[in-house]
Scaffold this motif. Structure first.
Motif, mmCIF file in Angstrom:
data_model
loop_
_atom_site.group_PDB
_atom_site.id
_atom_site.type_symbol
_atom_site.label_atom_id
_atom_site.label_comp_id
_atom_site.label_asym_id
_atom_site.label_seq_id
_atom_site.Cartn_x
_atom_site.Cartn_y
_atom_site.Cartn_z
ATOM 1 N N THR A 18 0.804 -1.217 0.000
ATOM 2 C CA THR A 18 0.000 0.000 0.000
ATOM 3 C C THR A 18 0.840 1.271 0.000
ATOM 4 N N ALA A 19 2.144 1.141 0.104
ATOM 5 C CA ALA A 19 3.071 2.277 0.210
ATOM 6 C C ALA A 19 2.885 3.021 1.528
ATOM 7 N N ARG A 20 2.204 2.382 2.482
ATOM 8 C CA ARG A 20 2.030 2.945 3.823
ATOM 9 C C ARG A 20 3.002 2.257 4.763
ATOM 10 N N ARG A 21 3.775 3.030 5.463
ATOM 11 C CA ARG A 21 4.751 2.494 6.402
ATOM 12 C C ARG A 21 4.032 1.784 7.547
ATOM 13 N N ALA A 22 4.515 0.596 7.896
ATOM 14 C CA ALA A 22 3.933 -0.160 9.006
ATOM 15 C C ALA A 22 5.036 -0.897 9.749
ATOM 16 N N CYS A 23 4.826 -1.086 11.031
ATOM 17 C CA CYS A 23 5.784 -1.835 11.832
ATOM 18 C C CYS A 23 5.100 -3.100 12.349
ATOM 19 N N PHE A 24 5.867 -3.958 12.953
ATOM 20 C CA PHE A 24 5.315 -5.211 13.456
ATOM 21 C C PHE A 24 4.276 -4.968 14.552
ATOM 22 N N LYS A 25 4.443 -3.891 15.310
ATOM 23 C CA LYS A 25 3.450 -3.548 16.333
ATOM 24 C C LYS A 25 2.089 -3.280 15.689
ATOM 25 N N ASP A 26 2.077 -2.600 14.538
ATOM 26 C CA ASP A 26 0.822 -2.345 13.832
ATOM 27 C C ASP A 26 0.123 -3.657 13.487
ATOM 28 N N MET A 27 0.897 -4.635 13.027
ATOM 29 C CA MET A 27 0.330 -5.926 12.671
ATOM 30 C C MET A 27 -0.233 -6.629 13.902
ATOM 31 N N MET A 28 0.490 -6.601 14.998
ATOM 32 C CA MET A 28 0.034 -7.265 16.218
ATOM 33 C C MET A 28 -1.208 -6.584 16.797
#
Length: 96
Positions: A18-28
């Motif tokens: 999506t070209a949106r920055r995400a971290c593993f915390k976002d996924m969790m």
């Protein structure tokens, strides 16, 4: 995936996101939300030897796929995690 299947003249390796920055915390946090539970995330210090090379976030660009002709949308991380959790993880037979 469906567009690529329907467009056999296009082939290759494509970075898709999506070209949106995400971290593993976002996924969790998305997983906890999908389960309807309160987040319980505990952190540990990053080992010193990998601190400088660890990938703390991800941001996939889809420019190659768009140049190939794809102009459809993408599923947001939160929606994709919710679908995966509810259809495959939070069910009686998760190996179906």
């Amino acid at each position: 995936m469906m567009w690529l299947l329907a467009t056999p003249s296009i082939s290759g390796i494509f970075n898709v996101g999506t070209a949106r920055r995400a971290c593993f915390k976002d996924m969790m946090l998305s997983a906890y939300t999908a389960l309807g539970t309160v987040p319980n995330i505990q952190y540990v210090d990053m080992p010193e030897p990998i601190r400088g090379s660890y990938q703390y976030f991800t941001k996939a660009m889809s420019i190659g796929l768009q140049r190939a002709g794809y102009n459809g949308g993408f599923t947001a991380l939160e929606d994709a995690v919710e679908t995966y959790v509810k259809r495959f993880l939070d069910c009686a037979d998760r190996f179906r």
